[in-house]
Design a protein around this motif. Structure first.
Motif, mmCIF file in Angstrom:
data_model
loop_
_atom_site.group_PDB
_atom_site.id
_atom_site.type_symbol
_atom_site.label_atom_id
_atom_site.label_comp_id
_atom_site.label_asym_id
_atom_site.label_seq_id
_atom_site.Cartn_x
_atom_site.Cartn_y
_atom_site.Cartn_z
ATOM 1 N N ALA A 55 32.660 16.779 -39.645
ATOM 2 C CA ALA A 55 33.226 16.276 -38.314
ATOM 3 C C ALA A 55 33.699 14.433 -38.462
ATOM 4 O O ALA A 55 34.674 14.205 -38.164
ATOM 5 C CB ALA A 55 32.232 16.073 -37.216
ATOM 6 N N HIS A 56 32.789 13.851 -39.236
ATOM 7 C CA HIS A 56 33.204 12.518 -39.397
ATOM 8 C C HIS A 56 34.324 12.215 -40.449
ATOM 9 O O HIS A 56 35.067 11.234 -40.331
ATOM 10 C CB HIS A 56 31.618 11.690 -40.107
ATOM 11 C CG HIS A 56 30.852 11.007 -39.000
ATOM 12 N ND1 HIS A 56 30.098 12.153 -38.217
ATOM 13 C CD2 HIS A 56 30.967 9.987 -38.384
ATOM 14 C CE1 HIS A 56 29.251 11.150 -37.492
ATOM 15 N NE2 HIS A 56 29.669 10.212 -37.393
ATOM 16 N N HIS A 59 37.370 12.960 -38.552
ATOM 17 C CA HIS A 59 37.625 12.036 -37.777
ATOM 18 C C HIS A 59 38.244 10.890 -38.498
ATOM 19 O O HIS A 59 39.429 10.340 -38.222
ATOM 20 C CB HIS A 59 36.306 11.360 -37.130
ATOM 21 C CG HIS A 59 36.488 10.285 -36.198
ATOM 22 N ND1 HIS A 59 36.712 8.953 -36.367
ATOM 23 C CD2 HIS A 59 36.563 10.331 -34.702
ATOM 24 C CE1 HIS A 59 36.827 8.509 -35.391
ATOM 25 N NE2 HIS A 59 36.934 8.956 -34.367
ATOM 26 N N SER A 93 37.889 15.633 -34.439
ATOM 27 C CA SER A 93 36.614 15.817 -34.749
ATOM 28 C C SER A 93 35.537 16.523 -33.851
ATOM 29 O O SER A 93 34.597 17.197 -34.330
ATOM 30 C CB SER A 93 35.939 14.266 -35.080
ATOM 31 O OG SER A 93 35.987 13.559 -33.834
#
Length: 263
Positions: A55-56, A59, A93
């Motif tokens: 997810a990071h 992002h 994200s």
């Protein structure tokens, strides 16, 4: 701080069993650890570990890609391009992380049937379909806006108040960051309660909760059943979870900002 997050989830769920109703953080910690064991407070942490890294990556990858595409790397103050890139990064994200957050909370609830992330993923998908992983997604995005606004506003105000010179001050950055995280978490707790209701609806025996289809429906249920105080469910553990993490986040940010400038 994950055990505190587990307590927050349990305090926010509308439980039918008296054994799952807690009066506070200390009461919840004592009862859960004594009746279910300390490991119960760590259920779901594997889901966070699995989802947080990708997810990071999404992002920051989306942020840089959209910033370049929108002209944010050009000379001058490209605030519109930067804002668009930031919004796109959050949307992307959160879309990836939302299913992992659903699984985490399904594993955290009282008497959860799940001990494995992959078992939870398979069973929830089979019984409730793909919608179960995204029913809370609009609420998550809605919550991100006031959370970010409150966090940055409080942080900048407290930083100037505690450190008027603007020099690098680790203590100031930690205090300001911690307070900013606490305020932002407290302000957005009503939406977080709604999010938890949506994400754990499949574990409820209540037909109304199982049928709830979105943020407004969740907010109406909370209001009818618990009144104004219902929107503050789990506020204390939510604030306690965000304060130290935000303090470390801002401390790291300010440290690297100074380190890069001095190179």
């Amino acid at each position: 701080m994950f055990p505190i997050d587990s307590i927050k989830t349990r305090m926010q769920v509308f439980a039918t069993s008296p054994a799952a109703v807690y009066t506070g953080i200390g009461n919840a910690f004592t009862r859960i650890s004594s009746t279910e064991g300390m490991r119960a407070l760590w259920r779901g942490v594997s889901s966070v570990i699995l989802g947080a890294g990708p997810a990071h990556a999404v992002h920051f990858g989306m942020y840089e890609a959209m910033k370049e595409l929108a002209g944010g790397n050009a000379a001058g103050n490209q605030w519109l391009a930067t804002s668009l890139a930031g919004a796109s990064a959050t949307i992307a994200s959160d879309a990836l992380m939302n299913p992992f957050d659903v699984i985490k909370q399904r594993m955290q609830v009282h008497q959860s049937e799940f001990r494995s992330v992959f078992t939870a993923l398979r069973v929830v998908y089979q019984k409730e379909g793909l919608a179960a992983f995204y029913v809370s997604y609009p609420t998550t995005l809605t919550m991100s806006v006031p959370f970010t606004a409150a966090q940055f506003t409080v942080y900048e105000h407290m930083k100037k108040l505690l450190n008027p010179s603007g020099d690098y001050s680790p203590v100031t950055h930690m205090i300001a960051g911690g307070l900013a995280g606490g305020v932002a978490a407290g302000v957005t707790t009503p939406l977080d309660v709604a999010k938890t209701l949506l994400q754990t609806r499949g574990t409820s025996n209540d037909p109304e909760i199982r049928r709830v289809g979105g943020m407004m429906g969740a907010l109406r249920i909370i209001w009818r059943r618990d009144g104004l105080k219902g929107f503050g469910r789990g506020m204390s553990p939510r604030v306690l979870t965000h304060m130290p993490s935000n303090a470390l986040c801002w401390l790291s940010y300010e440290f690297f900002k100074v380190a890069i400038r001095e190179q």
